[in-house]
Design an enzyme around this catalytic site. Structure first.
Site, mmCIF file in Angstrom:
data_model
loop_
_atom_site.group_PDB
_atom_site.id
_atom_site.type_symbol
_atom_site.label_atom_id
_atom_site.label_comp_id
_atom_site.label_asym_id
_atom_site.label_seq_id
_atom_site.Cartn_x
_atom_site.Cartn_y
_atom_site.Cartn_z
ATOM 1 N N HIS A 183 0.831 -1.222 0.000
ATOM 2 C CA HIS A 183 0.000 0.000 0.000
ATOM 3 C C HIS A 183 0.859 1.263 0.000
ATOM 4 O O HIS A 183 0.447 2.297 0.509
ATOM 5 C CB HIS A 183 -0.947 0.045 1.196
ATOM 6 C CG HIS A 183 -1.671 -1.239 1.447
ATOM 7 N ND1 HIS A 183 -2.883 -1.538 0.867
ATOM 8 C CD2 HIS A 183 -1.327 -2.331 2.190
ATOM 9 C CE1 HIS A 183 -3.264 -2.752 1.251
ATOM 10 N NE2 HIS A 183 -2.332 -3.257 2.044
ATOM 11 N N SER B 229 14.816 20.950 -16.720
ATOM 12 C CA SER B 229 13.658 21.818 -16.934
ATOM 13 C C SER B 229 14.129 23.106 -17.590
ATOM 14 O O SER B 229 15.216 23.610 -17.289
ATOM 15 C CB SER B 229 13.002 22.127 -15.586
ATOM 16 O OG SER B 229 12.284 23.341 -15.649
ATOM 17 N N LYS C 275 16.125 21.111 -11.518
ATOM 18 C CA LYS C 275 15.393 19.874 -11.777
ATOM 19 C C LYS C 275 16.212 18.822 -12.518
ATOM 20 O O LYS C 275 16.985 19.128 -13.414
ATOM 21 C CB LYS C 275 14.143 20.188 -12.603
ATOM 22 C CG LYS C 275 13.133 21.000 -11.852
ATOM 23 C CD LYS C 275 12.216 20.128 -11.037
ATOM 24 C CE LYS C 275 11.065 19.712 -11.931
ATOM 25 N NZ LYS C 275 10.358 18.585 -11.410
ATOM 26 N N GLU D 254 9.215 7.725 -17.341
ATOM 27 C CA GLU D 254 7.832 8.145 -17.596
ATOM 28 C C GLU D 254 7.391 7.739 -18.998
ATOM 29 O O GLU D 254 6.235 7.351 -19.214
ATOM 30 C CB GLU D 254 7.711 9.659 -17.397
ATOM 31 C CG GLU D 254 7.847 10.041 -15.932
ATOM 32 C CD GLU D 254 8.175 11.512 -15.693
ATOM 33 O OE1 GLU D 254 8.153 11.937 -14.548
ATOM 34 O OE2 GLU D 254 8.453 12.228 -16.678
#
Ligand code: ARG
Length: 458
Positions: free
Chosen positions: A156, A277, A283, A290
């Site tokens: 979980h 970024s 970043k 992804e």
């Protein structure tokens, strides 16, 4: 160029441009040139063996076809041909004149395209096996070197019990080795040659279909001509196998995104495989992971798309089937791009052992081990569970951790001192468990299984 279609005879009007743009598939199926030439050479030879062509005719056709295979169509050719089959026939007629028209004796584009596509799928499935093994081998390497590296295991998405990073790696190895087997099984199941099935009823020429199948490296000919020209199971299986593989890699990606997040900081992705970024200078983003996650979604959509095309089709060939190739070509491209990058990323990521160790040795994540210890002393597990649960509440009320709270009536100082992640990990020494010794053995075993699969599918 004036286009000559393969089917003009019964028409009083030439095909409209609108029809052509909808109906043509050359922009896509040109990728089957090699397979179409290979199948056509075998067909010419089979016609020769059946005395439907003379020896000189066969050798003229074969050498012209070889030449065509060496010259892939330029980009300007799209729009000039209906499909790869008419392209090859057109090229053939430029080289051998009217003899080109004899090659289609007893053959249909229906058995031709089914054959081309299976030849292609056999290659794609084998390639998928090897690419998947590459990722899995990288994970096995990391599992070996990180067999004792403690990390928190989750259920979980809450810290549950400690595991080792090597054990985490090997979980994905299991998934990937199953994927490899699935690709190999799909290849074996689909290894049947449709050529000789004609348009739907079987060729009228006395072809030795077993010899023809052998010639094209198929294990056997298909058994039913109606099925052979309309069956796309192998493509569906390929898309399913790709979808499941990508679903596995998507879960791996999701784990790694979490582990590399600022919140966890368990791993650091290699700079060469991360992105920045345009606005926020600090970043470092996990775009590779992804994209893998995103491609899994698209692959699942492609699988659903092909199944939907098939589900309502009457026997035998219908033009809907022409739409079978794009999703397969796309999936192959996605695997070719994604798998090597994931392998590289797994090889290059840095592991922050200290942070992982700290997260894996907190009080709460070791609470189950404390219960296990009490249960081993004869306290019923349920009771021990309850006791430790209550102690956790007391500790939290006192704003202390379990170990600092000290012994209680049932929990001894020794029990508390045994709450060490190394000891806890060492106890999971069961087949399939996370004890470092087990993980080392499992990694060695996985290496053997992988090598065996590689030998079988090289
Ligand atoms: N381009 C077609 C396809 O990919 C080839 C088969 C055409 N057959 C036909 N009966 N029109 O499916």
């Amino acid at each position: 160029m004036k286009r000559k279609d393969m089917w003009g005879g019964r028409f009083r009007q030439t095909p409209s441009d609108l029809l052509r743009r909808l109906n043509d598939s050359f922009a896509v199926d040109r990728a089957l040139l090699e397979e179409d030439v290979q199948g056509s050479i075998a067909w010419a030879q089979a016609l020769g063996r059946a005395d439907a062509l003379s020896r000189t005719e066969v050798s003229k056709l074969v050498s012209a076809l070889r030449d065509i295979g060496r010259r892939p169509p330029g980009p300007g050719e799209t729009g000039k041909h209906e499909d790869v089959h008419s392209f090859v026939e057109y090229q053939l007629s430029k080289r051998v004149g009217a003899l080109a028209g004899k090659l289609h004796t007893g053959r249909s584009r229906n058995d031709q395209v089914a054959t081309d596509f299976k030849l292609y799928l056999k290659k794609a499935l084998q390639e998928a096996c090897l690419l998947t093994l590459d990722v899995s081998d990288t994970l096995i390497e990391r599992a070996t070197s990180e067999a004792a590296t403690a990390m928190p295991g989750y259920t979980h998405l809450k810290r549950a019990e400690p595991v080792t990073f090597g054990h985490w790696c090997l979980a994905y190895v299991e998934m990937l080795l199953r994927d490899v087997q699935r690709f190999a099984q799909a290849r074996a199941r689909g290894d049947e040659c449709p050529l000789g099935s004609g348009a739907l009823a079987g060729t009228p020429v006395g072809i030795d279909r077993k010899a023809l199948a052998r010639e094209l490296n198929f294990s056997r000919p298909t058994a039913n001509s109606l099925d052979a020209v309309s069956d796309r199971d192998m493509a569906v299986e390929y898309l399913f196998d790709c979808s499941l593989l990508l679903a596995h890699l998507s879960r791996l990606a999701e784990d790694l995104i979490l582990f590399s997040s600022d919140e966890c900081q368990f791993i650091d992705l290699p700079d060469s495989l991360a992105t920045g970024s345009s606005r926020m200078p600090h970043k470092k983003n996990p775009d590779v992971l992804e994209l893998a996650r995103g491609y899994a979604g698209r692959a699942i959509g492609d699988l659903a798309g092909l199944l939907s095309i098939l589900k309502g089709l009457p026997l035998a060939y219908n033009k809907d089937l022409q739409l079978d190739k794009e999703p397969v070509f796309r999936s192959r491209q996605v695997l070719g791009l994604t798998l090597p990058v994931i392998a590289e990323l797994v090889r290059g990521m840095e592991i922050n052992c200290r942070r992982m160790h700290r997260a894996a040795s907190g009080d709460l994540i070791l609470a189950t081990a404390l219960v296990d210890r009490l249960a081993a002393r004869g306290i019923p597990f349920r009771k021990a569970h309850e006791m430790v649960g209550r102690r956790i509440v007391e500790a939290s009320r006192a704003n202390q951790n379990l170990r600092d709270l000290g012994p209680s009536a049932e929990i001894t100082g020794d029990d508390l001192r045994a709450m060490r992640v190394e000891l806890v990990l060492g106890k999971r020494n069961v087949l399939g468990g996370t004890a470092p010794a087990r993980v080392r053995k499992a990694a060695a075993e996985a290496r053997r299984r992988s090598a065996k699969l590689r030998r079988a599918h090289a």
